[in-house]
Design a protein around this motif. Structure first.
Motif, PDB file in Angstrom:
ATOM      1  N   ALA A 216     -34.490  37.435  61.995  1.00  0.00           N
ATOM      2  CA  ALA A 216     -33.654  36.924  60.902  1.00  0.00           C
ATOM      3  C   ALA A 216     -34.474  36.807  59.622  1.00  0.00           C
ATOM      4  CB  ALA A 216     -33.082  35.565  61.285  1.00  0.00           C
ATOM      5  N   ALA A 217     -33.801  36.984  58.490  1.00  0.00           N
ATOM      6  CA  ALA A 217     -34.473  36.925  57.191  1.00  0.00           C
ATOM      7  C   ALA A 217     -34.860  35.491  56.847  1.00  0.00           C
ATOM      8  CB  ALA A 217     -33.551  37.489  56.112  1.00  0.00           C
ATOM      9  N   LEU A 218     -35.968  35.359  56.133  1.00  0.00           N
ATOM     10  CA  LEU A 218     -36.433  34.064  55.648  1.00  0.00           C
ATOM     11  C   LEU A 218     -35.707  33.763  54.345  1.00  0.00           C
ATOM     12  CD1 LEU A 218     -38.563  31.854  56.176  1.00  0.00           C
ATOM     13  CD2 LEU A 218     -40.097  33.135  54.717  1.00  0.00           C
ATOM     14  N   GLU A 219     -35.053  32.587  54.269  1.00  0.00           N
ATOM     15  CA  GLU A 219     -34.294  32.230  53.077  1.00  0.00           C
ATOM     16  C   GLU A 219     -34.613  30.815  52.640  1.00  0.00           C
ATOM     17  OE1 GLU A 219     -30.156  33.243  52.971  1.00  0.00           O
ATOM     18  OE2 GLU A 219     -30.418  34.779  54.493  1.00  0.00           O
ATOM     19  N   ARG A 220     -34.250  30.482  51.384  1.00  0.00           N
ATOM     20  CA  ARG A 220     -34.489  29.150  50.822  1.00  0.00           C
ATOM     21  C   ARG A 220     -33.223  28.311  50.951  1.00  0.00           C
ATOM     22  NH1 ARG A 220     -33.510  26.136  46.388  1.00  0.00           N
ATOM     23  NH2 ARG A 220     -32.372  27.776  45.334  1.00  0.00           N
ATOM     24  N   TYR A 221     -33.406  27.041  51.347  1.00  0.00           N
ATOM     25  CA  TYR A 221     -32.301  26.106  51.499  1.00  0.00           C
ATOM     26  C   TYR A 221     -32.672  24.773  50.867  1.00  0.00           C
ATOM     27  CZ  TYR A 221     -31.005  29.480  55.073  1.00  0.00           C
ATOM     28  OH  TYR A 221     -30.688  30.629  55.726  1.00  0.00           O
TER      29      TYR A 221
ATOM     30  N   LYS B 278     -23.011  20.318  57.598  1.00  0.00           N
ATOM     31  CA  LYS B 278     -22.938  18.913  57.176  1.00  0.00           C
ATOM     32  C   LYS B 278     -24.220  18.184  57.548  1.00  0.00           C
ATOM     33  CE  LYS B 278     -17.965  18.729  57.727  1.00  0.00           C
ATOM     34  NZ  LYS B 278     -16.873  18.215  58.539  1.00  0.00           N
ATOM     35  N   HIS B 279     -24.803  18.566  58.678  1.00  0.00           N
ATOM     36  CA  HIS B 279     -26.094  18.014  59.069  1.00  0.00           C
ATOM     37  C   HIS B 279     -26.812  19.039  59.941  1.00  0.00           C
ATOM     38  CE1 HIS B 279     -24.298  17.185  62.983  1.00  0.00           C
ATOM     39  NE2 HIS B 279     -25.533  17.036  63.435  1.00  0.00           N
ATOM     40  N   ALA B 280     -28.117  18.891  60.044  1.00  0.00           N
ATOM     41  CA  ALA B 280     -28.899  19.785  60.898  1.00  0.00           C
ATOM     42  C   ALA B 280     -30.191  19.089  61.303  1.00  0.00           C
ATOM     43  CB  ALA B 280     -29.226  21.087  60.161  1.00  0.00           C
ATOM     44  N   TRP B 281     -30.659  19.430  62.477  1.00  0.00           N
ATOM     45  CA  TRP B 281     -31.975  19.001  62.940  1.00  0.00           C
ATOM     46  C   TRP B 281     -32.901  20.185  62.700  1.00  0.00           C
ATOM     47  CZ3 TRP B 281     -33.180  14.156  64.200  1.00  0.00           C
ATOM     48  CH2 TRP B 281     -32.149  13.294  64.550  1.00  0.00           C
ATOM     49  N   LEU B 282     -33.889  19.999  61.847  1.00  0.00           N
ATOM     50  CA  LEU B 282     -34.793  21.090  61.484  1.00  0.00           C
ATOM     51  C   LEU B 282     -36.045  21.054  62.338  1.00  0.00           C
ATOM     52  CD1 LEU B 282     -34.609  20.825  57.598  1.00  0.00           C
ATOM     53  CD2 LEU B 282     -33.202  22.219  59.122  1.00  0.00           C
TER      54      LEU B 282
ATOM     55  N   ALA C 289     -36.535  28.845  55.713  1.00  0.00           N
ATOM     56  CA  ALA C 289     -36.264  28.869  57.146  1.00  0.00           C
ATOM     57  C   ALA C 289     -35.561  30.155  57.547  1.00  0.00           C
ATOM     58  CB  ALA C 289     -35.399  27.675  57.525  1.00  0.00           C
ATOM     59  N   ARG C 290     -35.591  30.375  58.856  1.00  0.00           N
ATOM     60  CA  ARG C 290     -34.809  31.446  59.459  1.00  0.00           C
ATOM     61  C   ARG C 290     -33.666  30.795  60.215  1.00  0.00           C
ATOM     62  NH1 ARG C 290     -40.063  33.529  59.878  1.00  0.00           N
ATOM     63  NH2 ARG C 290     -40.179  35.584  58.940  1.00  0.00           N
ATOM     64  N   ARG C 291     -32.485  31.340  60.064  1.00  0.00           N
ATOM     65  CA  ARG C 291     -31.326  30.828  60.811  1.00  0.00           C
ATOM     66  C   ARG C 291     -31.371  31.443  62.199  1.00  0.00           C
ATOM     67  NH1 ARG C 291     -26.168  31.154  56.908  1.00  0.00           N
ATOM     68  NH2 ARG C 291     -25.238  30.131  58.689  1.00  0.00           N
ATOM     69  N   GLU C 292     -31.058  30.609  63.199  1.00  0.00           N
ATOM     70  CA  GLU C 292     -31.044  31.108  64.568  1.00  0.00           C
ATOM     71  C   GLU C 292     -29.962  30.408  65.377  1.00  0.00           C
ATOM     72  OE1 GLU C 292     -34.633  28.425  66.417  1.00  0.00           O
ATOM     73  OE2 GLU C 292     -35.125  30.377  65.610  1.00  0.00           O
ATOM     74  N   ARG C 293     -29.431  31.104  66.338  1.00  0.00           N
ATOM     75  CA  ARG C 293     -28.396  30.549  67.212  1.00  0.00           C
ATOM     76  C   ARG C 293     -29.043  29.618  68.227  1.00  0.00           C
ATOM     77  NH1 ARG C 293     -23.605  32.018  67.048  1.00  0.00           N
ATOM     78  NH2 ARG C 293     -22.850  33.853  66.012  1.00  0.00           N
ATOM     79  N   TYR C 294     -28.274  28.616  68.653  1.00  0.00           N
ATOM     80  CA  TYR C 294     -28.725  27.747  69.731  1.00  0.00           C
ATOM     81  C   TYR C 294     -27.536  27.395  70.607  1.00  0.00           C
ATOM     82  CZ  TYR C 294     -26.807  23.779  67.096  1.00  0.00           C
ATOM     83  OH  TYR C 294     -25.977  22.917  66.427  1.00  0.00           O
ATOM     84  N   ARG C 295     -27.824  26.907  71.805  1.00  0.00           N
ATOM     85  CA  ARG C 295     -26.772  26.530  72.744  1.00  0.00           C
ATOM     86  C   ARG C 295     -26.522  25.032  72.659  1.00  0.00           C
ATOM     87  NH1 ARG C 295     -28.224  27.164  78.576  1.00  0.00           N
ATOM     88  NH2 ARG C 295     -27.807  24.971  78.766  1.00  0.00           N
TER      89      ARG C 295
ATOM     90  N   GLY D  44     -28.879  27.064  63.898  1.00  0.00           N
ATOM     91  CA  GLY D  44     -29.912  26.118  63.482  1.00  0.00           C
ATOM     92  C   GLY D  44     -30.860  26.765  62.499  1.00  0.00           C
ATOM     93  N   PHE D  45     -31.852  26.012  62.089  1.00  0.00           N
ATOM     94  CA  PHE D  45     -32.818  26.477  61.101  1.00  0.00           C
ATOM     95  C   PHE D  45     -34.224  26.233  61.639  1.00  0.00           C
ATOM     96  CE2 PHE D  45     -29.003  25.105  59.026  1.00  0.00           C
ATOM     97  CZ  PHE D  45     -28.738  26.114  58.118  1.00  0.00           C
ATOM     98  N   ARG D  46     -35.046  27.272  61.686  1.00  0.00           N
ATOM     99  CA  ARG D  46     -36.447  27.128  62.053  1.00  0.00           C
ATOM    100  C   ARG D  46     -37.249  27.206  60.758  1.00  0.00           C
ATOM    101  NH1 ARG D  46     -39.355  26.729  66.383  1.00  0.00           N
ATOM    102  NH2 ARG D  46     -37.640  27.315  67.747  1.00  0.00           N
ATOM    103  N   VAL D  47     -37.793  26.066  60.353  1.00  0.00           N
ATOM    104  CA  VAL D  47     -38.498  25.958  59.072  1.00  0.00           C
ATOM    105  C   VAL D  47     -39.841  26.667  59.159  1.00  0.00           C
ATOM    106  CG1 VAL D  47     -39.508  24.347  57.417  1.00  0.00           C
ATOM    107  CG2 VAL D  47     -37.343  23.796  58.538  1.00  0.00           C
ATOM    108  N   VAL D  48     -40.153  27.413  58.116  1.00  0.00           N
ATOM    109  CA  VAL D  48     -41.452  28.056  57.985  1.00  0.00           C
ATOM    110  C   VAL D  48     -42.178  27.287  56.887  1.00  0.00           C
ATOM    111  CG1 VAL D  48     -42.659  30.176  57.385  1.00  0.00           C
ATOM    112  CG2 VAL D  48     -40.520  30.272  58.683  1.00  0.00           C
ATOM    113  N   GLY D  49     -43.175  26.528  57.259  1.00  0.00           N
ATOM    114  CA  GLY D  49     -43.894  25.697  56.289  1.00  0.00           C
ATOM    115  C   GLY D  49     -43.421  24.257  56.359  1.00  0.00           C
ATOM    116  N   CYS D  50     -43.207  23.653  55.204  1.00  0.00           N
ATOM    117  CA  CYS D  50     -42.877  22.230  55.110  1.00  0.00           C
ATOM    118  C   CYS D  50     -41.570  22.016  54.367  1.00  0.00           C
ATOM    119  CB  CYS D  50     -43.979  21.494  54.347  1.00  0.00           C
ATOM    120  SG  CYS D  50     -45.572  21.547  55.137  1.00  0.00           S
ATOM    121  N   LEU D  51     -41.108  20.761  54.379  1.00  0.00           N
ATOM    122  CA  LEU D  51     -39.988  20.341  53.541  1.00  0.00           C
ATOM    123  C   LEU D  51     -40.603  19.795  52.260  1.00  0.00           C
ATOM    124  CD1 LEU D  51     -37.915  18.284  56.136  1.00  0.00           C
ATOM    125  CD2 LEU D  51     -37.798  20.716  55.657  1.00  0.00           C
TER     126      LEU D  51
END
Length: 109
Positions: free
Chosen positions: A3-8, A41-45, A67-73, A89-96
């Motif tokens: 998945a592509a790395l994007e800014r959020y 509305k909310h997410a656990w990063l 982050a990269r967006r990824e599917r989860y169960r 979900g979102f897998r963060v690359v780096g920091c917030l």
């Protein structure tokens, strides 16, 4: 294909280690993409770096992250009458990184 790395951006709420591996995760609200569209509305990063490199954050601060967006169960279905959000979900690359506080955002409006 990866998945592509994007800014959020999102509103930071709290840190937690309530995961099976006790990894550090961040609860955020109102996750938005680069164009300002509300994605969740909310997410656990899940953080990609050690917490020692994470800038200190306060609840209510607006943060920016890559982050990269990824599917989860999903572990359990939503309560009756509540619409199920996509399992993304979102897998963060780096920091917030703090951008501004919620009070600064309210004063501009």
């Amino acid at each position: 294909m990866r998945a592509a790395l994007e800014r959020y951006t999102a509103e930071f709420a709290l840190w937690s280690r309530h995961t099976p591996n006790r990894d550090l995760v961040a609860l955020v609200y109102d996750v938005r993409d680069r164009d300002g569209n509300l994605l969740r509305k909310h997410a656990w990063l899940q953080l990609g770096r050690s917490p020692q490199y994470q800038p200190p954050l306060r609840s209510g601060e607006i943060v920016e992250f890559y982050a990269r967006r990824e599917r989860y169960r999903r572990r359990k279905p939503p309560p009756p009458g509540v619409e199920q959000e996509p399992c993304i979900g979102f897998r963060v690359v780096g920091c917030l990184y703090p951008v501004k506080t919620l009070s600064e955002t309210v004063h501009r409006v």
